[in-house]
Design a protein around this motif. Structure first.
Motif, PDB file in Angstrom:
ATOM      1  N   GLY A  96      33.087  46.652  43.214  1.00  0.00           N
ATOM      2  CA  GLY A  96      33.939  45.797  44.290  1.00  0.00           C
ATOM      3  C   GLY A  96      34.044  44.424  44.103  1.00  0.00           C
ATOM      4  N   ILE A  97      34.978  43.990  44.708  1.00  0.00           N
ATOM      5  CA  ILE A  97      35.408  42.379  44.708  1.00  0.00           C
ATOM      6  C   ILE A  97      34.300  41.802  45.167  1.00  0.00           C
ATOM      7  N   SER A  98      33.725  40.779  44.613  1.00  0.00           N
ATOM      8  CA  SER A  98      32.347  40.253  45.226  1.00  0.00           C
ATOM      9  C   SER A  98      32.787  39.126  46.082  1.00  0.00           C
ATOM     10  N   ARG A 104      33.313  30.749  43.843  1.00  0.00           N
ATOM     11  CA  ARG A 104      32.192  31.067  44.171  1.00  0.00           C
ATOM     12  C   ARG A 104      31.460  32.060  43.204  1.00  0.00           C
ATOM     13  N   THR A 105      32.177  32.721  42.270  1.00  0.00           N
ATOM     14  CA  THR A 105      31.535  33.579  41.126  1.00  0.00           C
ATOM     15  C   THR A 105      32.167  33.407  39.749  1.00  0.00           C
ATOM     16  N   THR A 106      31.600  33.679  38.833  1.00  0.00           N
ATOM     17  CA  THR A 106      32.083  34.041  37.412  1.00  0.00           C
ATOM     18  C   THR A 106      32.523  35.368  37.191  1.00  0.00           C
ATOM     19  N   GLY A 107      31.907  36.232  38.308  1.00  0.00           N
ATOM     20  CA  GLY A 107      32.240  37.288  38.256  1.00  0.00           C
ATOM     21  C   GLY A 107      33.603  38.087  37.861  1.00  0.00           C
ATOM     22  N   TYR A 220      33.735  29.718  35.639  1.00  0.00           N
ATOM     23  CA  TYR A 220      34.611  29.553  36.981  1.00  0.00           C
ATOM     24  C   TYR A 220      35.864  29.062  36.353  1.00  0.00           C
ATOM     25  N   ALA A 235      30.488  26.914  47.547  1.00  0.00           N
ATOM     26  CA  ALA A 235      28.919  27.807  47.757  1.00  0.00           C
ATOM     27  C   ALA A 235      29.277  28.701  48.712  1.00  0.00           C
ATOM     28  N   PRO A 254      37.788  45.516  51.770  1.00  0.00           N
ATOM     29  CA  PRO A 254      36.700  45.599  51.085  1.00  0.00           C
ATOM     30  C   PRO A 254      35.993  46.901  50.438  1.00  0.00           C
ATOM     31  N   GLY A 255      35.699  46.958  49.404  1.00  0.00           N
ATOM     32  CA  GLY A 255      35.058  48.311  48.987  1.00  0.00           C
ATOM     33  C   GLY A 255      36.179  49.349  48.705  1.00  0.00           C
ATOM     34  N   ASP A 256      37.336  48.774  48.623  1.00  0.00           N
ATOM     35  CA  ASP A 256      38.408  50.043  48.688  1.00  0.00           C
ATOM     36  C   ASP A 256      39.522  49.295  47.576  1.00  0.00           C
ATOM     37  N   VAL A 290      42.389  48.794  42.694  1.00  0.00           N
ATOM     38  CA  VAL A 290      41.760  49.833  43.269  1.00  0.00           C
ATOM     39  C   VAL A 290      40.250  50.002  42.750  1.00  0.00           C
ATOM     40  N   ILE A 291      39.140  49.890  43.640  1.00  0.00           N
ATOM     41  CA  ILE A 291      37.974  50.114  43.170  1.00  0.00           C
ATOM     42  C   ILE A 291      37.482  51.522  43.006  1.00  0.00           C
ATOM     43  N   PRO A 293      34.310  52.887  41.193  1.00  0.00           N
ATOM     44  CA  PRO A 293      33.053  52.451  40.667  1.00  0.00           C
ATOM     45  C   PRO A 293      32.671  53.595  39.436  1.00  0.00           C
TER      46      PRO A 293
END
Lengths: 581, 313
Positions: A96-98, A104-107, A220, A235, A254-256, A290-291, A293
């Motif tokens: 999922g996209i955090s 805010r993230t390095t993901g 980042y 932050a 979110p989540g999809d 598209v997420i 997993p």
């Protein structure tokens, strides 16, 4: 003066290419590049018919060699520009996209769509040389004052015109957040808008780092965003993704999925497209991230055509997918990751440099790479501190007595001399990630063979991330790093004193001094010489045990043309289209 | 009956408080936290520490618990650490697929499980009974995710009858909706029906041995009448219990099913929240699921009391 750095960098690229060519004697350099005053498209392709099953891409600085199979779908013949437009592209995300805010993230789940939606002031070309993107021109006065002018007429997706104020505030928001940005700010006196489209960066002392900071990849992202985003602290994270890129966010579930569609107000760079820089065209009407997993589900969706691109193909599926009609599988050798065993430099037996050296010289690194990735087509040995294939990653200096020597006898002597023979070493093994769990078994065997008892802790990745915060809970864990992290020592936190989980101490201070010199170096020759010195320190100090480089694998529907990835960045969805039949 | 219901509702309150305590403890005992996930792989100790402080995850556990109790008690079901959206909004976005799967899977489980169990009992010790028992044993023994992938590869990849991933809302495309839920519902139906087959068969076999069944047969009633008029009603009580479990099983089953078939429902929200250590979401969702579980059990108890008046005594 504006072109001075530019020329230096381009010359540096040429020197690096020459070094690389010399180092890779076996590589066929199929094209020569002539450097001219202005940035030019330097990627050249040679298609060679060969009876193998997969498409394998090898980027050697200014040369791309593509070995094309008889079964794979060849690159499409040039299509008329108008015929390329239209359709939808579906890209699989494995999690999922955090957050929608890459500040805010390095993901990677956030940075993947950001790559299509947001842009930098400068952007790397195929040779990792910073080229103007939102910036039009720049100049350097007195060696300390950088003046930048933005391109005119650019608007954010929310309709706000791009101004120097937005550029400055966005960039400072990034610099405040990012480790590399913090380093750069140490050299900066002030950053001030001087007009609607112009701003100055005044340095305390000469450094070219500011250009690298504007094009930074890995960590980042220094994306340029409108007030609606930069007014919210990184932050906290903005709940929208806005930018100036060729695609804009249409819908986020979110989540999809996250859906982006073509931004009609996009104003492309006039430079030719090269990696992240130059002209970008949004050929697709819509791109869906598209997420999905589960990896089995991703593979199934790719086979049925519900997914067009997935950026990581597990080794188990590689052969099966390469035989699937309508699917192209690639081993991408210019998008590698440095694999290794990270060791606790401040607590336990590895506090002593001799023990770290012993571990490294006893290690059969190809066993670890094979255990993690299987067949040797998915990895390469690399005796360099930086990733092989990058401009500072093609010399073995200092590695000869340590890297892959499998010298158990000498290693035992060193352990004995350090007085830690028979001590217990804790090895973490994240069982949910075989690419790290399998080398952990090799590490265990090596440590036992040089006189240690091993406390092998089978756990999961989330637990490992928690345990590595406490030095007393571990001595060895396995991980990897790619992209800019693996290409530039200044961006590699594992080589910086006390910065990463290995808590490298740099007792001699030589690595820190090298970083300092590298930050101030203004020519490619100087930089190369400094990195070579730093590499000698690396193989002496062993901040972590370096195995070699694994290649990323990708699979996509064969009718998707020109989608590429390099240097740890996501697949580009711009300048990519679907071949119509 | 009203007094009975009030008694059962009051009894559910301590259960929910207990669930809340256990949920909070379990979530915080589990290693890893959102700060590590949020920071990403390249982040070092300083980055993680900074993010942990920003998220309030560095506060003492007792303080975090009190804050959570306060929020929950005032109906503030928390916001996701990652998306910033409230759990209520996230559930609303995802409830449609989950309800579709739960209802579809439940109906399929009942349609497969009860008739098969009845036939197995009616024709006990015949080949029909053996087949039903093998089906039930396999349905219980085979892991849901494995069966899911088999269905996926057979029906989506090989025969291309159904899509491999995704959900289509009924309000967008009715045909697409049924195609998108067919495989997940089949998976939930097969796994859910297994226990129903066994329970129905066992319950009816016991009833068939009762004196009043023998009497019914002796007075000349046909087998159909014996089965439908006498045996099924008496055998229904244990089946109702199992139906309660079935609803709970479906709710937990959707976590796996939604992951295998990439359905963006509440089950996947739970799985993702656990993976990302999104504590507020995990806690709130587990409380929500526990509440549903409690309500279902309450309904089962009420149904018991309705079917068997002795329970009310």
């Amino acid at each position: 003066m504006g072109l001075r750095w530019h020329k230096i960098a381009l010359t540096g690229g040429l020197v690096a290419a020459a070094v690389l060519a010399a180092a890779c004697g076996g590589e066929k350099i199929v094209e020569r590049t002539v450097i001219v005053e202005k940035p030019v498209e330097v990627v050249k392709e040679k298609v060679v018919e060969k009876p193998v099953e997969v498409v394998k891409e090898k980027v050697v600085e200014k040369t791309v060699v593509v070995v094309q199979t008889a079964t794979a779908v060849p690159t499409a013949a040039p299509a008329p520009e108008s015929a390329k437009f239209g359709g939808k592209l579906n890209v699989a995300l494995s999690a999922g996209i955090s957050t929608l805010d890459v500040g805010r993230t390095t993901g990677t789940t956030a940075s993947t769509p950001s790559y299509a939606v947001q842009e930098f002031l400068l952007a790397y070309d195929q040779n990792l040389i910073a080229q103007p993107l939102l910036v039009d021109t720049w100049s350097l006065q007195d060696g300390k004052k950088w003046s930048f002018k933005l391109r005119d007429g650019i608007k954010f997706h929310d309709g706000t015109p791009l101004t120097a104020e937005h550029a400055v505030k966005s960039w400072l928001r990034w610099a405040d957040r990012d480790n590399f940005g913090n380093t750069i700010l140490g050299f900066v006196d002030k950053v001030t808008p001087t007009g609607d489209l112009t701003f100055d960066v005044t340095m305390l002392e000469p450094s070219a780092l500011v250009l690298e900071g504007m094009a930074r990849i890995g960590g980042y992202y220094p994306v340029i965003i409108p007030p609606k985003m930069y007014n919210i602290p990184a932050a906290t994270g903005a709940d929208v993704m806005l930018g100036t890129g060729p695609y804009k966010v249409k819908q986020y579930l979110p989540g999809d999925r996250l859906t982006v569609d073509r931004y009609d107000g996009y104003k492309p760079s006039p430079l030719p497209a090269s990696f992240m820089s130059g002209k970008k065209v949004a050929y697709f009407d819509e791109v869906n991230y598209v997420i999905v997993p589960d990896q089995n589900s991703r593979i199934a969706a790719l086979k049925t055509g519900q997914i067009d691109i997935l950026d990581s193909v597990p080794g188990d599926f590689y052969k099966d997918l390469s035989k699937t009609a309508g699917v192209t599988v690639q081993i991408i050798t210019n998008n590698s990751n440095r694999q290794g065993a990270w060791i606790d430099n401040i607590d336990g037996v590895f506090k002593d440099k001799r023990v770290r050296q012993a571990f490294a010289m006893a290690y059969p690194v190809e066993d670890a790479l094979r255990a993690a990735f299987g067949d040797s087509q998915f990895w390469t040995l690399c005796p360099s501190m930086m990733l092989c294939g990058t401009k500072w990653g093609n010399f073995p200096d200092g590695s000869q007595s340590v890297y892959n020597t499998k010298n158990i006898a000498k290693a035992k002597e060193l352990v004995k001399a350090a007085g830690v023979e028979g001590a217990t070493v804790i090895v973490l093994s994240p069982e949910d990630l075989p690419v790290y769990a399998n080398p952990a078994l090799i590490s265990r065997k090596v440590l036992e063979s040089i006189g240690f008892k091993v406390d092998f802790k089978a756990t999961d990745w989330a637990t490992q991330t928690n345990w590595r915060e406490k030095p007393e809970l571990w001595d060895v864990f396995h991980t990897s790093g790619g992209g800019a992290w693996g290409a530039n020592p200044l961006l590699n936190s594992s080589l910086t004193k006390n910065k990463y989980w290995n808590k490298y101490q740099d007792e001699s201070g030589r690595m820190t001094a090298g970083m300092d010199k590298l930050a101030r170096a203004t020519s490619a020759e100087q930089q190369l010489a400094i990195v070579k010195e730093m590499q000698l320190v690396f193989w002496e100090d062993i901040p972590y045990v370096s195995f070699g480089d694994s290649f990323n694998t990708a699979a996509y529907r064969s009718d998707v043309v020109n989608s590429r990835t390099a240097y740890g960045m996501p697949f580009n969805v711009f300048n990519t289209w679907r071949e119509k039949k | 009956m009203t007094g009975y219901i009030i008694k059962r509702v009051l009894a559910a309150i301590p259960i929910l408080i207990f669930v809340g305590l256990v949920t909070f403890s379990l979530v915080h005992i589990a290693p890893g936290d959102a700060a590590n996930i949020m920071a990403g792989d390249y982040a070092g100790p300083d980055d993680v520490k900074k993010i942990r402080a920003e998220l309030g995850l560095d506060k003492p556990i007792g303080q975090q618990f009190l804050e959570w109790v306060k929020r929950t008690a005032t109906g503030d079901l928390c916001h996701s650490i990652f998306s910033g959206q409230s759990v209520g909004k996230l559930v609303r976005q995802r409830i449609n697929p989950t309800l579709s799967l739960t209802i579809g899977g439940g109906i399929l489980a009942v349609l497969i499980g009860i008739p098969l169990g009845v036939v197995a009992a009616w024709k006990s010790n015949t080949i029909v009974d053996r087949v039903a028992q093998v089906f039930a044993a396999l349905g219980l023994a085979v892991p849901g995710f494995w069966l899911g992938f088999i269905l996926l590869w057979a029906f989506a990849v090989n025969w291309r009858i159904f899509p491999a991933i995704g959900f289509v809302s009924m309000f967008d495309d009715v045909g697409g909706f049924f195609r998108s839920i067919a495989l997940p519902c089949l998976l939930l139906g097969i796994t859910g029906s297994a226990v129903l087959v066994r329970m129905t068969r066992a319950s009816l076999l016991e009833v068939f041995r009762e004196d009043y069944i023998r009497t019914a047969r002796a007075k000349g009633l046909g087998e159909r009448a014996v089965l439908f008029r006498h045996a099924l009603r008496a055998g229904a009580i244990p089946i109702i219990t199992v139906l309660g479990f079935l609803v709970a099983g479906l709710l937990t089953g959707v976590v796996v099913t939604e992951t295998v078939f990439t359905i963006p429902g509440v089950g996947r929200l739970v799985a993702e929240a656990v993976q990302q250590r999104d504590f507020p979401i995990v806690q709130s969702l587990l409380m929500l699921l526990a509440s549903i579980y409690v309500v279902v059990n309450l309904l089962v108890d009420i149904a018991y009391a309705y079917v068997d008046p002795r329970v009310r005594l």
